[in-house]
Design a protein around this motif. Structure first.
Motif, short mmCIF file in Angstrom:
data_model
loop_
_atom_site.label_atom_id
_atom_site.label_comp_id
_atom_site.label_asym_id
_atom_site.label_seq_id
_atom_site.Cartn_x
_atom_site.Cartn_y
_atom_site.Cartn_z
N UNK A 1 0.84 -1.21 0.00
CA UNK A 1 0.00 0.00 0.00
C UNK A 1 0.87 1.26 0.00
N UNK A 2 0.35 2.33 -0.59
CA UNK A 2 1.08 3.59 -0.65
C UNK A 2 0.19 4.70 -0.13
N UNK A 3 0.83 5.84 0.21
CA UNK A 3 0.07 6.96 0.77
C UNK A 3 -1.06 7.39 -0.18
N UNK A 4 -0.82 7.30 -1.47
CA UNK A 4 -1.84 7.75 -2.43
C UNK A 4 -3.07 6.84 -2.47
N UNK A 5 -3.02 5.69 -1.78
CA UNK A 5 -4.18 4.79 -1.74
C UNK A 5 -5.26 5.26 -0.77
N UNK A 6 -4.95 6.27 0.04
CA UNK A 6 -5.85 6.62 1.15
C UNK A 6 -7.28 6.90 0.67
N UNK A 7 -7.42 7.67 -0.42
CA UNK A 7 -8.79 8.05 -0.79
C UNK A 7 -9.59 6.84 -1.28
N UNK A 8 -8.95 5.95 -1.99
CA UNK A 8 -9.69 4.75 -2.46
C UNK A 8 -9.97 3.80 -1.31
N UNK A 9 -9.04 3.70 -0.37
CA UNK A 9 -9.32 2.86 0.80
C UNK A 9 -10.53 3.43 1.54
N UNK A 10 -10.53 4.73 1.76
CA UNK A 10 -11.64 5.33 2.51
C UNK A 10 -12.96 5.13 1.77
N UNK A 11 -12.94 5.30 0.45
CA UNK A 11 -14.18 5.16 -0.33
C UNK A 11 -14.73 3.73 -0.24
N UNK A 12 -13.84 2.74 -0.33
CA UNK A 12 -14.28 1.33 -0.31
C UNK A 12 -14.65 0.87 1.09
N UNK A 13 -13.92 1.40 2.09
CA UNK A 13 -14.08 0.89 3.45
C UNK A 13 -15.23 1.54 4.21
N UNK A 14 -15.72 2.66 3.69
CA UNK A 14 -16.77 3.38 4.41
C UNK A 14 -18.13 2.72 4.16
N UNK A 15 -18.28 1.53 4.69
CA UNK A 15 -19.45 0.69 4.43
C UNK A 15 -19.62 -0.19 5.66
N UNK A 16 -20.75 -0.06 6.34
CA UNK A 16 -20.96 -0.84 7.57
C UNK A 16 -20.88 -2.34 7.29
N UNK A 17 -21.29 -2.74 6.07
CA UNK A 17 -21.25 -4.16 5.72
C UNK A 17 -19.83 -4.69 5.63
N UNK A 18 -18.88 -3.81 5.40
CA UNK A 18 -17.47 -4.20 5.43
C UNK A 18 -16.95 -4.11 6.86
N UNK A 19 -17.10 -2.94 7.47
CA UNK A 19 -16.49 -2.70 8.79
C UNK A 19 -17.01 -3.67 9.85
N UNK A 20 -18.30 -3.97 9.80
CA UNK A 20 -18.90 -4.80 10.86
C UNK A 20 -18.36 -6.21 10.87
N UNK A 21 -17.79 -6.64 9.76
CA UNK A 21 -17.24 -8.00 9.68
C UNK A 21 -15.78 -8.03 10.11
N UNK A 22 -15.22 -6.87 10.45
CA UNK A 22 -13.82 -6.80 10.89
C UNK A 22 -13.79 -6.36 12.35
N UNK A 23 -12.65 -6.54 12.99
CA UNK A 23 -12.53 -6.11 14.39
C UNK A 23 -12.09 -4.66 14.49
N UNK A 24 -11.22 -4.22 13.59
CA UNK A 24 -10.55 -2.93 13.81
C UNK A 24 -11.06 -1.77 12.97
N UNK A 25 -11.83 -2.01 11.92
CA UNK A 25 -12.22 -0.89 11.06
C UNK A 25 -13.36 -0.10 11.70
N UNK A 26 -13.20 1.23 11.81
CA UNK A 26 -14.29 2.04 12.35
C UNK A 26 -15.38 2.26 11.29
N UNK A 27 -16.54 2.69 11.74
CA UNK A 27 -17.59 3.14 10.81
C UNK A 27 -18.25 4.37 11.42
#
Ligand SMILES: CC(C)(COP(=O)(O)OP(=O)(O)OC[C@H]1O[C@@H](n2cnc3c(N)ncnc32)[C@H](O)[C@@H]1OP(=O)(O)O)[C@@H](O)C(=O)NCCC(=O)NCCS
Length: 176
Positions: free
Chosen positions: A20-46
């Motif tokens: 991963x690189x610093x420039x990935x931040x915006x795409x990570x945030x766009x993909x990860x900002x989903x309760x259906x993703x975060x709720x299945x993980x221990x550490x991702x906030x929503x």
């Protein structure tokens, strides 16, 4: 001992797993900002904000996190579609975690990525044991892990998901 690149790039049939690189931040945030993703993980906030992605990426450069090996999962057309990596307290038996943005579910991508990082962990990183856990209700992740050769240990842990609160995790193990 095999030679180890701590910044490995792993091509798979359809994907590239890369540091991963610093420039990935915006795409990570766009993909990860989903309760259906975060709720299945221990550490991702929503909600998952750009600053959460920046903090996640900054943490990967911490020298104390040397046993944390994380790959961006890249689709050739769209770029970053998820993240997969190893972490955990015991360097002899790292724990695998992963997530994909919702639009990329159901294509076999997670299974392809898990198989590739397990091969790398065995051949290049010299690991003999990898643990993984999935929330009781996470049938998709159970499918990924079973197809990749994980077996249930029989342990069900009471854990806490930052996004979803108390959760029960079924533990699995993979032996090289
Ligand atoms: C879990 C996740 C990574 C799966 O990604 P994916 O690329 O869709 O997974 P794959 O396509 O490789 O495999 C999923 C398997 O589970 C099956 N599956 C999916 N949803 C299912 C459900 N509700 N019930 C039963 N099986 C299901 C699929 O059919 C597939 O099996 P198949 O190839 O035999 O048909 C993705 O859903 C995700 O990111 N979820 C949110 C975060 C997460 O759960 N991370 C893992 C934490 S343990």
């Amino acid at each position: 001992m095999c030679s180890l690149s701590l910044r490995p790039v792993l091509p798979t049939a359809r994907l590239t797993l890369r540091p991963p690189e610093a420039k990935d931040a915006s795409r990570i945030a766009a993909q990860a900002n989903d309760m259906g993703v975060a709720a299945m993980t221990l550490r991702m906030p929503h909600p998952y904000r750009l600053e959460d992605a920046n903090a996640f990426l900054a943490g990967l450069n911490n020298p104390l996190a040397k046993d944390k090996i994380v790959f961006a999962i890249d689709d050739p057309d769209d770029g970053l579609v998820g993240v997969i990596g190893f972490h955990g307290e015991d360097p002899r038996a790292p724990e695998l975690g992963y997530w994909l943005g919702r639009s990329y579910w159901g294509r076999g991508y997670a299974t392809e990525a898990v198989r590739a990082v397990l091969r790398w962990a065995r051949v290049e990183w010299g690991k003999k044991i990898v643990f993984a856990g999935h929330a009781l209700e996470n049938a998709a992740s159970a499918g990924v892990l079973i197809k990749s050769g994980f077996l249930y240990t029989g342990e069900v842990l009471d854990q806490h998901s930052v996004a979803a609160g108390p959760t029960k995790t079924r533990m699995m193990v993979w032996l090289a």
